[in-house]
Design a protein around this motif. Sequence first.
Motif, mmCIF file in Angstrom:
data_model
loop_
_atom_site.group_PDB
_atom_site.id
_atom_site.type_symbol
_atom_site.label_atom_id
_atom_site.label_comp_id
_atom_site.label_asym_id
_atom_site.label_seq_id
_atom_site.Cartn_x
_atom_site.Cartn_y
_atom_site.Cartn_z
ATOM 1 N N MET A 98 34.391 13.538 -42.278
ATOM 2 C CA MET A 98 34.584 12.202 -41.708
ATOM 3 C C MET A 98 34.327 11.205 -42.841
ATOM 4 S SD MET A 98 35.306 12.429 -38.469
ATOM 5 C CE MET A 98 34.900 10.788 -37.885
ATOM 6 N N CYS B 176 39.137 2.787 -41.158
ATOM 7 C CA CYS B 176 39.562 3.299 -42.471
ATOM 8 C C CYS B 176 40.181 2.156 -43.283
ATOM 9 C CB CYS B 176 40.592 4.411 -42.297
ATOM 10 S SG CYS B 176 41.330 4.966 -43.852
ATOM 11 N N SER C 9 40.164 10.544 -44.581
ATOM 12 C CA SER C 9 41.046 9.510 -44.071
ATOM 13 C C SER C 9 41.623 8.674 -45.202
ATOM 14 C CB SER C 9 40.246 8.621 -43.127
ATOM 15 O OG SER C 9 41.031 7.645 -42.537
ATOM 16 N N ALA D 296 37.141 16.823 -36.556
ATOM 17 C CA ALA D 296 37.600 16.981 -37.940
ATOM 18 C C ALA D 296 37.727 18.460 -38.291
ATOM 19 C CB ALA D 296 36.656 16.276 -38.904
ATOM 20 N N VAL E 95 39.937 7.838 -39.787
ATOM 21 C CA VAL E 95 38.632 7.604 -39.171
ATOM 22 C C VAL E 95 38.602 6.147 -38.713
ATOM 23 C CG1 VAL E 95 37.409 9.372 -40.525
ATOM 24 C CG2 VAL E 95 37.529 7.024 -41.377
ATOM 25 N N THR F 290 37.274 10.984 -34.395
ATOM 26 C CA THR F 290 36.006 10.312 -34.107
ATOM 27 C C THR F 290 34.765 11.183 -34.238
ATOM 28 O OG1 THR F 290 36.281 10.770 -31.757
ATOM 29 C CG2 THR F 290 37.117 8.642 -32.572
ATOM 30 N N SER F 291 34.934 12.467 -34.561
ATOM 31 C CA SER F 291 33.739 13.316 -34.679
ATOM 32 C C SER F 291 33.953 14.412 -35.722
ATOM 33 C CB SER F 291 33.399 13.962 -33.331
ATOM 34 O OG SER F 291 34.350 14.971 -33.017
ATOM 35 N N GLN F 292 32.853 14.909 -36.232
ATOM 36 C CA GLN F 292 32.911 16.006 -37.199
ATOM 37 C C GLN F 292 33.501 17.259 -36.552
ATOM 38 O OE1 GLN F 292 32.314 15.746 -40.465
ATOM 39 N NE2 GLN F 292 32.744 17.881 -40.865
#
Length: 103
Positions: free
Chosen positions: A73, A11, A53, A45, A8, A40-42
């Motif tokens: 995330m 991190c 991460s 993910a 992420v 960068t986004s759910q």
Amino acid sequence: MQIELLVVPDCPHDAAAAELIATAVADTGVQAQITRTVVTSQDEARRRGFVGSPTILLNGTDPFADPAAPAAMACRLYSTAEGLRGVPALRDLRQELKQAADG
């Protein structure tokens, strides 16, 4: 072998995970192409099966996966002999690299 480091943004374990991968590859002599991807986004993910991460994929598979873990995330913790850590143990990653390389 393809090794992908998923993280992420910002991190705190990104650099440690990258160093761990480089060390494990050097120690095992496995031929690998290493890439780093920022999730960068759910939604991303969920699509990637990203559970936190850093995540290390070996040929597209997370060798440390917990099937019950939801996409997230968030920071990820790994169980090691020394307790919970932000990256897996070097010996565990070496073992997983060898197994993945052997097919």
